[in-house]
Design an enzyme around this catalytic site. Structure first.
Site, PDB file in Angstrom:
ATOM      1  N   HIS A   1     -14.061  20.682 -20.537  1.00 27.24           N
ATOM      2  CA  HIS A   1     -13.437  21.632 -19.758  1.00 27.24           C
ATOM      3  C   HIS A   1     -12.730  21.212 -18.469  1.00 27.24           C
ATOM      4  O   HIS A   1     -12.745  22.085 -17.420  1.00 27.24           O
ATOM      5  CB  HIS A   1     -15.095  21.401 -18.936  1.00 27.24           C
ATOM      6  CG  HIS A   1     -16.618  22.214 -20.150  1.00 27.24           C
ATOM      7  ND1 HIS A   1     -16.720  21.752 -21.486  1.00 27.24           N
ATOM      8  CD2 HIS A   1     -16.858  23.561 -20.228  1.00 27.24           C
ATOM      9  CE1 HIS A   1     -17.344  22.011 -21.641  1.00 27.24           C
ATOM     10  NE2 HIS A   1     -17.448  23.113 -21.142  1.00 27.24           N
TER      11      HIS A   1
ATOM     12  N   GLU B   1     -13.820  35.162 -27.112  1.00 30.47           N
ATOM     13  CA  GLU B   1     -12.706  35.006 -26.595  1.00 30.47           C
ATOM     14  C   GLU B   1     -12.113  35.838 -27.614  1.00 30.47           C
ATOM     15  O   GLU B   1     -11.682  36.931 -26.931  1.00 30.47           O
ATOM     16  CB  GLU B   1     -12.524  33.432 -26.431  1.00 30.47           C
ATOM     17  CG  GLU B   1     -12.995  32.899 -25.761  1.00 30.47           C
ATOM     18  CD  GLU B   1     -14.107  31.882 -26.382  1.00 30.47           C
ATOM     19  OE1 GLU B   1     -15.011  31.224 -25.192  1.00 30.47           O
ATOM     20  OE2 GLU B   1     -14.409  32.405 -27.370  1.00 30.47           O
TER      21      GLU B   1
END
Length: 658
Positions: A464, A397
């Site tokens: 998540h 990322e």
């Protein structure tokens, strides 16, 4: 030292000498000014001049170079007027940062130099993005980026080299192995014998060069750079050199053994090269003196300009105005022709139309290409737009956010998909320290949208399910968008992509396939920073955003006797303060509903705003409905208990009846 002077023309041999002498003489003067208190800090590159000069000389003037704070030779070789450098170091107006950042922490498109930030690592990924933009435009250019041996321990180093290798990007990774990271010697930083050995792990060509031998630096790099333009690929260079002064001057060098310091002093790149030139009858003592006299004269004249320049001044209005690049959205209103689609389809449609509108837009993320992303939003995009513009990324990322910054620097737009918003923590540094600050620091915009699939209610557990917008609303320079309805999602995403400033675009996963709405078929935009007035009422103001907006509407259907004034914020930064204040002034009571936990969240900031601006209008306490102060649990019963939705009806009733 062995200088193969026969590899250079006499003119080039002297040019390289003068090019190294100039930063050395500037540094000598700066050290004097530092002792006199006329500059605040100095990071010395004495003994490392050959590297900066050699790298810069093998690049074309229109090729980007990303130096660090010991690479003064990069700036002098790109012919930046010295008075501008001096004013930069004194925080004056003709510097590059309007007094907002110091020393070499700046960039300049004029000279194709992109300066570092103190967090070191992101600039490696930025170089990847710049090189990618060149490659997409089929320009045979290379990009050079510097780091020290200490910086190679950062994850950004691994990520950037891996991305460059996988994508065959023409990046020249220049590692100055100068012996110490501040005071930590190399044997306490890494175990491999040479940093260049790491190139093999990335499938990358790597070379070791004597960083104190200007002839070796220049000739080998010239050959490598020429080859990289013809056969585009990344190359890792390890320059063996030494830092002969402190990390910065206040640090000193007491931790360096005397014999080691003496050894590297004997390998001084300028003294030894000068001696070789004299022996080869390419330089005379008289010429040496003439060169020095001319450079010192230039330094003196430009210092005089800098010292006479007034101290910088600014207003609060000017400072606030430079946080974002100014931008006026050209309205693209919705059409009368609509289609009734899901939230997820509106996101997909917006991305698709934006890709058609902007041929310089690139989508990047894990599994976004053939697979279409984990939510299938970009499914079929590869067939429509090609793999060059719809790019699968490694799991890295930080490097991808940094690469998006590099694309923006080189004239492109980027949309980065975080597979889940939770994973943005692995790319947090470049977002909050590079993208957010870059326009305020040196007037460079970050044309980047980070898509953030987020939120609980789908049984996805602690990693998540977060709705982490407050991580970013705290940071000046970022825009944060969080729509609740398909039409808004489409129009606000398109507007975010048009906006040249960095945008965190939150998309609640629970809304993707559960919420439908009439959405314009044409390309449409909405201005950021404008709330949507959903319901008119006089008993209570309810302010919300994202999935929590739907909780509010469902509760009000059940509590049909409550006349609530309902605002969907849509954008959290910038915040529509005027709409919030007007609503509270009308009703006198405020309930803020968010999915996030309460402490430090957006609701807390709105509460503070109303306490300050509307205290005399309030007829009751400001109330917040939010989730429990725990991580997001997995089991359905626990998740239901965690979310504030189950507590919303009672909170509305209590405040109405207060």
């Amino acid at each position: 030292m062995n200088f193969q002077l026969d590899l250079l023309s006499p003119e080039k041999a002297i040019e390289l000498y003068k090019a190294m002498l100039k930063p050395r003489l500037i540094e000598t003067k700066m050290l004097t000014l530092l002792r006199q208190g006329k500059i605040s800090k100095w990071f010395s590159g004495i003994g490392q001049e050959a590297i900066a000069v050699g790298v810069t000389q093998v690049l074309n003037q229109d090729e980007y170079i990303l130096p660090m704070h010991r690479n003064l030779g990069v700036f002098t070789e790109r012919k930046i007027p010295l008075y501008r450098l001096f004013e930069q170091w004194q925080g004056k107006a003709n510097g590059f940062t309007k007094g907002r950042d110091r020393s070499f922490h700046f960039g300049t498109q004029e000279f194709k130099i992109i300066g570092m930030i103190s967090h070191l690592g992101p600039q490696l990924g930025v170089a990847d993005g710049i090189a990618l933009a060149h490659k997409l435009r089929e320009k045979n250019k290379i990009t050079a980026v510097f780091t020290g041996e200490g910086g190679t321990s950062e994850g950004d180093f691994h990520e950037a080299l891996n991305v460059a290798s996988v994508w065959s990007l023409p990046v020249l990774f220049c590692v100055e192995n100068n012996g110490y990271g501040l005071s930590t010697p190399t044997e306490e930083q890494f175990k491999c014998e040479h940093i260049a050995d790491r190139g093999q792990a990335y499938g990358m060509e790597a070379h070791i060069i004597d960083g104190n031998n200007i002839v070796e630096v220049y000739t080998k790099l010239n050959e490598i750079a020429t080859s990289m333009r013809e056969n585009q690929r990344p190359v890792l260079i390890e320059f063996k050199t030494f830092r002969r002064r402190g990390h910065e001057e206040a640090s000193g060098t007491k931790y360096v053994p005397d014999d080691l310091m003496a050894y590297w002093k004997s390998k001084d790149p300028i003294d030894n090269y000068e001696e070789a030139l004299i022996k080869a009858n390419l330089l005379t003592p008289k010429q040496k003196q003439e060169f020095s006299t001319k450079i010192i004269k230039e330094i003196t004249e430009h210092l005089d300009i800098a010292f006479k320049a007034p101290a910088i001044s600014s207003s609060v209005e000017d400072e606030l105005a430079d946080v974002y690049k100014s931008f006026s959205l050209e309205p693209s209103p919705k059409s009368e022709v609509t289609t009734h689609i899901r939230f997820v389809d509106a996101i997909r449609n917006s991305l698709q139309q934006s890709m058609q509108k902007f041929d310089n837009l690139v989508i990047m993320g894990q599994d976004v290409a053939e697979y279409g992303g984990v939510f299938k939003i970009t499914e079929g995009f590869v067939e429509q737009f090609g793999k060059e513009r719809v790019r699968n990324t490694p799991i890295c990322e930080s490097a991808i956010v940094s690469a998006a910054m590099g694309l923006s620097i080189n004239g492109m737009k980027a949309v980065v998909e975080m597979q889940f918003a939770d994973f943005v923590s692995s790319g947090f540094n470049p977002i909050v320290n590079y993208l957010a600050k870059v326009h305020y620091r040196w007037n460079q915009h970050a044309d980047v949208v980070v898509r953030m699939p987020c939120g609980a209610g789908v049984g996805a557990g602690p990693f998540h399910s977060q709705t982490n917008e407050a991580w970013f609303t705290k940071t000046p320079g970022l825009k944060v968008v969080y729509p609740a309805f398909p039409e808004d999602a489409k129009a606000l995403l398109a507007a975010s992509i048009e906006d040249p400033n960095p945008v965190l675009f939150f998309e609640h996963k629970a809304l993707y396939r559960s919420v439908r709405g009439d959405v314009s078929e044409n390309y449409t935009t909405l201005p950021l920073g404008k709330a949507n007035h959903l319901k008119e009422g006089h008993q209570i103001s309810i302010i919300s955003f994202g999935a929590a907006v739907h909780w509010v509407l469902e509760s009000l259907e059940e509590l049909d006797h409550v006349e609530a004034d309902v605002l969907d914020l849509r954008t959290l930064a910038p915040l529509d303060e005027e709409a919030i204040i007007n609503s509270v002034k009308k009703t006198g009571k405020l309930l803020i509903v968010q999915e996030d936990t309460s402490f430090g969240g957006v609701a807390s900031d709105i509460s503070a705003l109303i306490s300050d601006q509307c205290f005399e209008y309030l007829d009751g306490p400001i109330k917040i409905v939010s989730s429990l102060p725990t991580p997001v649990p997995f089991a359905q019963a626990l998740e239901t208990q965690f979310l504030g939705k189950s507590r919303l009806n009672k909170s509305i009733e209590d405040l109405v009846n207060y």
